[in-house]
Write a protein that holds these residues in place. Sequence first.
Motif, PDB file in Angstrom:
ATOM      1  N   ILE A 127      -5.187  15.200  16.004  1.00 59.06           N
ATOM      2  CA  ILE A 127      -5.629  14.005  16.112  1.00 59.06           C
ATOM      3  C   ILE A 127      -6.953  14.465  15.937  1.00 59.06           C
ATOM      4  CG2 ILE A 127      -6.846  12.648  17.858  1.00 59.06           C
ATOM      5  CD1 ILE A 127      -5.143  13.052  19.966  1.00 59.06           C
ATOM      6  N   THR A 128      -7.637  13.609  14.966  1.00 56.96           N
ATOM      7  CA  THR A 128      -9.823  13.885  14.665  1.00 56.96           C
ATOM      8  C   THR A 128     -10.339  14.242  15.936  1.00 56.96           C
ATOM      9  OG1 THR A 128      -9.908  11.377  13.778  1.00 56.96           O
ATOM     10  CG2 THR A 128      -8.735  12.866  12.096  1.00 56.96           C
ATOM     11  N   SER A 129     -11.835  14.113  14.722  1.00 55.67           N
ATOM     12  CA  SER A 129     -12.519  14.393  16.342  1.00 55.67           C
ATOM     13  C   SER A 129     -13.385  12.551  16.517  1.00 55.67           C
ATOM     14  CB  SER A 129     -13.575  15.215  15.800  1.00 55.67           C
ATOM     15  OG  SER A 129     -14.605  14.820  14.992  1.00 55.67           O
ATOM     16  N   GLN A 130     -12.843  12.236  15.660  1.00 53.05           N
ATOM     17  CA  GLN A 130     -13.571  10.471  16.079  1.00 53.05           C
ATOM     18  C   GLN A 130     -12.232  10.119  16.935  1.00 53.05           C
ATOM     19  OE1 GLN A 130     -16.586   8.127  15.189  1.00 53.05           O
ATOM     20  NE2 GLN A 130     -17.268  10.751  14.411  1.00 53.05           N
ATOM     21  N   ASP A 131     -11.663  10.277  16.696  1.00 56.97           N
ATOM     22  CA  ASP A 131     -10.088   9.379  17.182  1.00 56.97           C
ATOM     23  C   ASP A 131      -9.872  10.544  19.117  1.00 56.97           C
ATOM     24  OD1 ASP A 131      -8.902   7.886  15.521  1.00 56.97           O
ATOM     25  OD2 ASP A 131      -7.820   9.743  15.153  1.00 56.97           O
ATOM     26  N   GLU A 132     -10.115  12.051  19.145  1.00 58.00           N
ATOM     27  CA  GLU A 132     -10.735  12.272  20.640  1.00 58.00           C
ATOM     28  C   GLU A 132     -11.759  11.370  21.014  1.00 58.00           C
ATOM     29  OE1 GLU A 132     -10.970  16.593  20.155  1.00 58.00           O
ATOM     30  OE2 GLU A 132      -9.282  16.470  19.067  1.00 58.00           O
ATOM     31  N   ILE A 133     -13.129  11.633  20.664  1.00 57.49           N
ATOM     32  CA  ILE A 133     -13.861  10.939  21.167  1.00 57.49           C
ATOM     33  C   ILE A 133     -13.531   9.521  22.131  1.00 57.49           C
ATOM     34  CG2 ILE A 133     -16.206   9.638  20.860  1.00 57.49           C
ATOM     35  CD1 ILE A 133     -16.240  12.318  19.102  1.00 57.49           C
ATOM     36  N   LYS A 134     -12.964   8.465  21.043  1.00 59.96           N
ATOM     37  CA  LYS A 134     -12.396   7.405  21.168  1.00 59.96           C
ATOM     38  C   LYS A 134     -12.175   7.281  22.629  1.00 59.96           C
ATOM     39  CE  LYS A 134     -13.364   5.154  16.403  1.00 59.96           C
ATOM     40  NZ  LYS A 134     -12.536   4.672  15.633  1.00 59.96           N
ATOM     41  N   GLN A 135     -10.662   8.353  22.258  1.00 60.31           N
ATOM     42  CA  GLN A 135      -9.411   7.590  23.488  1.00 60.31           C
ATOM     43  C   GLN A 135     -10.209   9.005  24.678  1.00 60.31           C
ATOM     44  OE1 GLN A 135      -6.566  10.852  22.554  1.00 60.31           O
ATOM     45  NE2 GLN A 135      -5.172  10.508  24.299  1.00 60.31           N
ATOM     46  N   PHE A 136     -11.299   9.820  24.520  1.00 54.41           N
ATOM     47  CA  PHE A 136     -12.527   9.805  25.995  1.00 54.41           C
ATOM     48  C   PHE A 136     -13.099   8.861  26.360  1.00 54.41           C
ATOM     49  CE2 PHE A 136     -16.193  11.821  27.441  1.00 54.41           C
ATOM     50  CZ  PHE A 136     -15.338  12.619  28.192  1.00 54.41           C
ATOM     51  N   CYS A 137     -13.663   8.274  25.552  1.00 51.30           N
ATOM     52  CA  CYS A 137     -14.666   6.825  26.177  1.00 51.30           C
ATOM     53  C   CYS A 137     -13.582   6.188  26.235  1.00 51.30           C
ATOM     54  CB  CYS A 137     -15.336   6.610  24.860  1.00 51.30           C
ATOM     55  SG  CYS A 137     -16.664   7.529  24.699  1.00 51.30           S
ATOM     56  N   THR A 138     -12.244   6.078  26.140  1.00 48.52           N
ATOM     57  CA  THR A 138     -11.302   4.859  26.860  1.00 48.52           C
ATOM     58  C   THR A 138     -10.565   5.484  27.869  1.00 48.52           C
ATOM     59  OG1 THR A 138     -10.799   4.315  24.414  1.00 48.52           O
ATOM     60  CG2 THR A 138      -9.672   3.712  26.409  1.00 48.52           C
ATOM     61  N   ASN A 139     -10.579   6.285  28.015  1.00 48.44           N
ATOM     62  CA  ASN A 139      -9.843   7.370  29.101  1.00 48.44           C
ATOM     63  C   ASN A 139     -10.808   6.996  30.764  1.00 48.44           C
ATOM     64  OD1 ASN A 139      -7.482   7.931  28.207  1.00 48.44           O
ATOM     65  ND2 ASN A 139      -8.170   9.942  27.448  1.00 48.44           N
ATOM     66  N   ILE A 140     -12.585   7.592  30.250  1.00 48.41           N
ATOM     67  CA  ILE A 140     -13.394   7.528  31.094  1.00 48.41           C
ATOM     68  C   ILE A 140     -14.217   5.974  31.285  1.00 48.41           C
ATOM     69  CG2 ILE A 140     -13.139   9.223  31.072  1.00 48.41           C
ATOM     70  CD1 ILE A 140     -16.143   8.682  29.630  1.00 48.41           C
ATOM     71  N   ALA A 141     -13.620   4.921  30.778  1.00 47.10           N
ATOM     72  CA  ALA A 141     -14.716   4.082  30.617  1.00 47.10           C
ATOM     73  C   ALA A 141     -13.852   3.652  32.647  1.00 47.10           C
ATOM     74  CB  ALA A 141     -13.929   2.087  29.406  1.00 47.10           C
ATOM     75  N   GLU A 142     -13.576   3.070  32.569  1.00 44.82           N
ATOM     76  CA  GLU A 142     -13.068   2.586  34.711  1.00 44.82           C
ATOM     77  C   GLU A 142     -13.245   3.717  35.065  1.00 44.82           C
ATOM     78  OE1 GLU A 142      -9.856   0.290  35.429  1.00 44.82           O
ATOM     79  OE2 GLU A 142      -8.647   0.162  33.207  1.00 44.82           O
ATOM     80  N   PRO A 143     -12.980   5.043  35.089  1.00 50.61           N
ATOM     81  CA  PRO A 143     -13.817   5.607  36.058  1.00 50.61           C
ATOM     82  C   PRO A 143     -15.828   5.496  36.439  1.00 50.61           C
ATOM     83  CG  PRO A 143     -12.281   6.548  35.511  1.00 50.61           C
ATOM     84  CD  PRO A 143     -12.059   5.260  34.468  1.00 50.61           C
ATOM     85  N   ALA A 144     -15.547   5.417  35.405  1.00 46.10           N
ATOM     86  CA  ALA A 144     -17.333   5.294  34.746  1.00 46.10           C
ATOM     87  C   ALA A 144     -17.418   3.846  35.435  1.00 46.10           C
ATOM     88  CB  ALA A 144     -17.875   5.785  33.284  1.00 46.10           C
ATOM     89  N   ARG A 145     -17.181   2.691  34.833  1.00 45.18           N
ATOM     90  CA  ARG A 145     -17.239   1.906  35.638  1.00 45.18           C
ATOM     91  C   ARG A 145     -17.318   1.824  37.442  1.00 45.18           C
ATOM     92  NH1 ARG A 145     -14.296  -1.216  32.231  1.00 45.18           N
ATOM     93  NH2 ARG A 145     -12.440  -1.317  33.689  1.00 45.18           N
ATOM     94  N   ASP A 146     -15.991   2.207  37.796  1.00 39.29           N
ATOM     95  CA  ASP A 146     -15.817   2.078  39.445  1.00 39.29           C
ATOM     96  C   ASP A 146     -16.465   3.163  39.634  1.00 39.29           C
ATOM     97  OD1 ASP A 146     -13.795   0.789  38.706  1.00 39.29           O
ATOM     98  OD2 ASP A 146     -12.213   2.821  39.419  1.00 39.29           O
ATOM     99  N   GLN A 147     -17.270   4.193  39.368  1.00 41.26           N
ATOM    100  CA  GLN A 147     -18.448   4.965  39.895  1.00 41.26           C
ATOM    101  C   GLN A 147     -19.741   4.162  40.005  1.00 41.26           C
ATOM    102  OE1 GLN A 147     -18.192   7.440  41.323  1.00 41.26           O
ATOM    103  NE2 GLN A 147     -20.483   7.795  42.141  1.00 41.26           N
ATOM    104  N   ARG A 148     -19.975   3.560  38.663  1.00 40.23           N
ATOM    105  CA  ARG A 148     -21.685   2.591  38.697  1.00 40.23           C
ATOM    106  C   ARG A 148     -21.209   1.223  39.906  1.00 40.23           C
ATOM    107  NH1 ARG A 148     -20.925   1.897  33.562  1.00 40.23           N
ATOM    108  NH2 ARG A 148     -20.070  -0.252  33.660  1.00 40.23           N
ATOM    109  N   TYR A 149     -20.401   0.591  39.626  1.00 39.97           N
ATOM    110  CA  TYR A 149     -20.195   0.141  41.017  1.00 39.97           C
ATOM    111  C   TYR A 149     -20.621   0.227  42.740  1.00 39.97           C
ATOM    112  CZ  TYR A 149     -17.717  -3.251  38.159  1.00 39.97           C
ATOM    113  OH  TYR A 149     -17.728  -4.638  36.302  1.00 39.97           O
ATOM    114  N   LEU A 150     -19.285   1.101  42.607  1.00 41.18           N
ATOM    115  CA  LEU A 150     -19.865   2.242  44.053  1.00 41.18           C
ATOM    116  C   LEU A 150     -21.734   2.499  44.118  1.00 41.18           C
ATOM    117  CD1 LEU A 150     -18.929   3.649  46.649  1.00 41.18           C
ATOM    118  CD2 LEU A 150     -18.448   5.527  44.946  1.00 41.18           C
TER     119      LEU A 150
END
Length: 180
Positions: A44-67
Amino acid sequence: MIKSINPDMTVLQLLRRLALPAAGLVVLSIPGAFAQEHAPAGDITSQDEIKQFCTNIAEPARDQRYLLQKQELEKLRADIDARMAEMDKRKAEYQDWLKRRDDFLKQAEAGLTEIYKKMKPDAAALQLQDMKIEVASAVIMRLGPRQSSLILNEMDPQKAAAIASVIASASDPNTSKDPS
């Protein structure tokens, strides 16, 4: 182990002896000096890695923000509840004070005022200084200013001062007249 340095050794000889260990330290201190420079094909290229990372942490980040927002709201709610409790306490104090003041004025209404209006100041002073301070204050407050001053003048100075203090606190201008 380090060998002892010969005092007859020249600077050039000393540099030669230390050159190899120094070069080894330099090579070891460079991170990735021996690492492969190209990623293998199909990675995977570095841009794809970044997108995948952001996608993977989007929900936990949103949950943390709501908390965090929920915790902040709970803290604000607790602060509001504390302020409301303080306001209820002050309201109860004010209502108690108002009730005592009304009771105070009612005690003087039972015809005592008329009786003391007709008495001589020295006789009224003797009787009023032996009464409860609240009743004496209420009676004196309902008399005219001239007669009240004559009665207070005939009283014991400490008792007269205490009665004047009660009268002054009953007519305190800093106290709100609006019961709300």
